[in-house]
Each structure stands twice: as structure tokens, then as C-alpha cells.
Design an enzyme around this catalytic site. Structure first.
Site, PDB file in Angstrom:
ATOM      1  N   ASP A   7       0.878  -1.154   0.000  1.00 56.50           N
ATOM      2  CA  ASP A   7       0.000   0.000   0.000  1.00 56.50           C
ATOM      3  C   ASP A   7       0.929   1.221   0.000  1.00 56.50           C
ATOM      4  O   ASP A   7       2.136   1.087   0.235  1.00 56.50           O
ATOM      5  CB  ASP A   7      -0.883  -0.043   1.260  1.00 56.50           C
ATOM      6  N   LEU A   8       0.404   2.397  -0.258  1.00 54.96           N
ATOM      7  CA  LEU A   8       1.263   3.586  -0.334  1.00 54.96           C
ATOM      8  C   LEU A   8       1.128   4.490   0.902  1.00 54.96           C
ATOM      9  O   LEU A   8       2.040   4.599   1.724  1.00 54.96           O
ATOM     10  CB  LEU A   8       0.922   4.370  -1.606  1.00 54.96           C
ATOM     11  N   ASP A   9      -0.048   5.132   1.003  1.00 58.67           N
ATOM     12  CA  ASP A   9      -0.249   6.122   2.069  1.00 58.67           C
ATOM     13  C   ASP A   9      -0.201   5.465   3.443  1.00 58.67           C
ATOM     14  O   ASP A   9      -0.985   4.558   3.734  1.00 58.67           O
ATOM     15  CB  ASP A   9      -1.627   6.806   1.902  1.00 58.67           C
ATOM     16  N   THR A  15       1.886   9.984   4.369  1.00 57.27           N
ATOM     17  CA  THR A  15       0.883  10.892   3.801  1.00 57.27           C
ATOM     18  C   THR A  15      -0.499  10.721   4.439  1.00 57.27           C
ATOM     19  O   THR A  15      -1.377  11.556   4.221  1.00 57.27           O
ATOM     20  CB  THR A  15       0.756  10.656   2.278  1.00 57.27           C
ATOM     21  N   LYS A  43      -8.962   5.436   6.289  1.00 54.22           N
ATOM     22  CA  LYS A  43      -7.689   4.972   5.726  1.00 54.22           C
ATOM     23  C   LYS A  43      -7.929   3.857   4.719  1.00 54.22           C
ATOM     24  O   LYS A  43      -8.691   2.921   4.981  1.00 54.22           O
ATOM     25  CB  LYS A  43      -6.754   4.473   6.835  1.00 54.22           C
ATOM     26  N   SER A 112      -2.704   0.658  -4.271  1.00 53.29           N
ATOM     27  CA  SER A 112      -3.159   1.830  -3.511  1.00 53.29           C
ATOM     28  C   SER A 112      -4.501   2.337  -4.015  1.00 53.29           C
ATOM     29  O   SER A 112      -4.791   2.248  -5.201  1.00 53.29           O
ATOM     30  CB  SER A 112      -2.115   2.952  -3.659  1.00 53.29           C
ATOM     31  N   ALA A 113      -5.294   2.914  -3.117  1.00 51.95           N
ATOM     32  CA  ALA A 113      -6.577   3.513  -3.500  1.00 51.95           C
ATOM     33  C   ALA A 113      -6.396   4.920  -4.069  1.00 51.95           C
ATOM     34  O   ALA A 113      -7.327   5.510  -4.614  1.00 51.95           O
ATOM     35  CB  ALA A 113      -7.492   3.576  -2.279  1.00 51.95           C
ATOM     36  N   LYS A 143     -11.261  -0.586  -1.296  1.00 54.78           N
ATOM     37  CA  LYS A 143     -10.950  -1.512  -0.215  1.00 54.78           C
ATOM     38  C   LYS A 143     -12.044  -1.350   0.840  1.00 54.78           C
ATOM     39  O   LYS A 143     -12.475  -0.224   1.052  1.00 54.78           O
ATOM     40  CB  LYS A 143      -9.583  -1.176   0.419  1.00 54.78           C
ATOM     41  N   GLU A 167       0.113  -3.228   4.692  1.00 52.81           N
ATOM     42  CA  GLU A 167      -1.034  -2.327   4.813  1.00 52.81           C
ATOM     43  C   GLU A 167      -1.072  -1.608   6.164  1.00 52.81           C
ATOM     44  O   GLU A 167      -0.725  -2.209   7.179  1.00 52.81           O
ATOM     45  CB  GLU A 167      -2.332  -3.153   4.709  1.00 52.81           C
ATOM     46  N   ASP A 168      -1.507  -0.358   6.169  1.00 51.30           N
ATOM     47  CA  ASP A 168      -1.677   0.361   7.440  1.00 51.30           C
ATOM     48  C   ASP A 168      -3.157   0.553   7.797  1.00 51.30           C
ATOM     49  O   ASP A 168      -3.457   1.129   8.839  1.00 51.30           O
ATOM     50  CB  ASP A 168      -1.015   1.743   7.378  1.00 51.30           C
TER      51      ASP A 168
END
Ligand code: BG6
Ligand code: MG
Length: 216
Positions: A7-9, A15, A43, A112-113, A143, A167-168
Site C-alpha cells: 500500500d502507499l499512504d 501521507t 484509511k 493503492s486507493a 478496499k 497495509e496500514d
């Protein structure tokens, strides 16, 4: 063959806090507020779905045009936070894991979303590390729907059950679990308890732990 999906953020870059600040301002401008605990529900969730949730919390409804305006305003505000993002903003420990995977020739995909994923990867110099990028422009379902991870796995040619997902978010961990992948939560144990493995940050992850998952 195994593959890894990031995942990114909130996983690669910090971010998530900027999304929170931008949504908070939007809610405050509309005359209400929401908590950090409620923010956990935002999130990993798409921009449209996030605004729908926030409006529900504030018992507020908007016309279609107002909705679009608010989404654009939120994104402008968010972009103002990430203008000066550089490789220094990559979260501690992330590069060590990415470099290890690269050395081992393990395919890496982004799942990522966010529709801002590509510019963020460019700014942080990570674009070339990924064999595939799947972001908010490529998916129709937010998600916890597993669509984003399923496409990410297909793009690197790895079977779903052979993918590890970092994932966060609760929604993201659920998406990885529904896809039948191994979920690794980065964040608080209380929040991410559905994950197969949980770490506070990448700094806590030993290379041997990753090696083990890649060979079993
Ligand atoms: C996710 C974030 O990665 O992307 C969410 O966790 C965000 O907070 C979503 O709303 C959509 O991002 P963007 O950049 O397209 O508004
Ligand atoms: Mg995230």
C-alpha cells in the site's frame, strides 16, 4: 514464485496524516468535526467513499455539484501538503525491505486507493522499484474489496496465495485477507488485529522474517 504488494499512504510515506488534515478541514468548514478513531475508517478508502462517510458523520448532504467541488477542494489542499515530498519522506525501514526484495528478484507491486500514487512515487524516487502499479485510477471498487490487490497480483504474475501485502489500514488488511493473501499490518495492534502479522513500523521487521515468508 512469491510477490509483494505495498500500500502507499501510511506504509511507504507518511501521507496518511495529510489526508486526515485535509478531510478534517473540509468537515470543519461544513461545521462539524470527526475523531482520529473515525479517521481509521477513512484509511485505505477511496476519495468518493471517504467523503460519503464524512458527510454521514456530520448528518450533512450535498448536491452533486457541491460534492464534486468538495472533493476537488480536499484534493487541492492535500496536494499542497505533498508538493515538497522527497526521498527523505520515505518511512524509516521501507527502503531496506524494498532493496532486499529487489536483490532477491522478488516482484513488487503497488496496490493503492490513491489517484495521486504515481506523482508520489516519482517525487520519492521509488517509481523504478515497482514492477507494477495499481492505483485509484485502475479500480472501481474501494478496499475492503480485494480488487486492487487481485489486479496487482495479476500484473506481476503471482498467484494470490503467494502474495504478501503491507497495509496500514483496516480496510486494506481486510482486502488482503479476502483475496487470500498474507496480510502484514503496519501500525497499532489494537487497530490492525485482523492482520496475519503486525508491526509498529518497518524498522521492527527483520529481514529473516521476510525471508521466512518468502520461502514457506
Ligand atoms: C488511500 C488513503 O491510500 O487513498 C485514503 O489511505 C485516501 O486516505 C485514498 O482517501 C484516496 O486517495 P486520493 O489521493 O486519490 O484522494
Ligand atoms: Mg494506507
Amino acid at each position: 514464485m512469491k510477490g509483494v504488494i505495498f500500500d502507499l499512504d501510511g506504509v511507504i510515506v507518511d501521507t496518511a496524516k495529510f489526508h486526515f488534515l485535509a478531510w478534517k478541514k473540509l468537515a470543519n468548514d461544513l461545521g462539524f468535526d470527526f475523531t482520529e478513531l473515525q479517521n481509521e475508517e477513512l484509511k485505505g478508502v477511496s476519495r468518493v467513499r471517504s467523503l460519503e462517510k464524512i458527510l454521514k458523520w456530520g448528518n450533512t448532504s450535498l448536491s452533486e455539484d457541491e460534492f464534486k467541488e468538495k472533493m476537488a477542494a480536499k484534493n487541492d489542499h492535500y496536494l499542497s501538503y505533498i508538493t515538497n515530498l522527497t526521498s527523505k519522506d520515505i518511512l524509516p525501514g521501507v527502503s531496506r525491505i524494498i532493496d532486499f526484495l529487489t536483490e532477491q528478484n522478488i516482484p513488487i507491486s503497488l496496490g493503492s486507493a490513491s489517484k495521486n500514487a504515481r506523482p508520489i512515487l516519482k517525487k520519492t524516487g521509488l517509481m523504478d522499484k515497482f514492477h507494477a502499479i495499481v492505483d485509484g485510477n485502475d479500480v472501481s471498487k474501494a478496499k475492503p474489496d480485494p480488487e486492487v490487490f487481485i489486479i496487482a497480483a495479476e500484473k506481476i504474475g503471482v498467484a494470490k496465495e503467494n502474495c504478501l501485502v503491507f497495509e496500514d489500514s483496516v480496510a486494506g488488511v481486510q482486502a488482503a485477507n479476502i483475496a487470500g493473501m498474507t496480510s502484514i499490518g503496519i501500525g497499532e495492534k489494537d487497530v490492525l488485529h485482523e492482520a496475519d502479522h503486525i508491526f509498529n513500523s518497518f524498522e521492527e521487521i527483520e529481514i529473516d522474517f521476510i525471508k521466512n515468508l518468502l520461502t514457506t
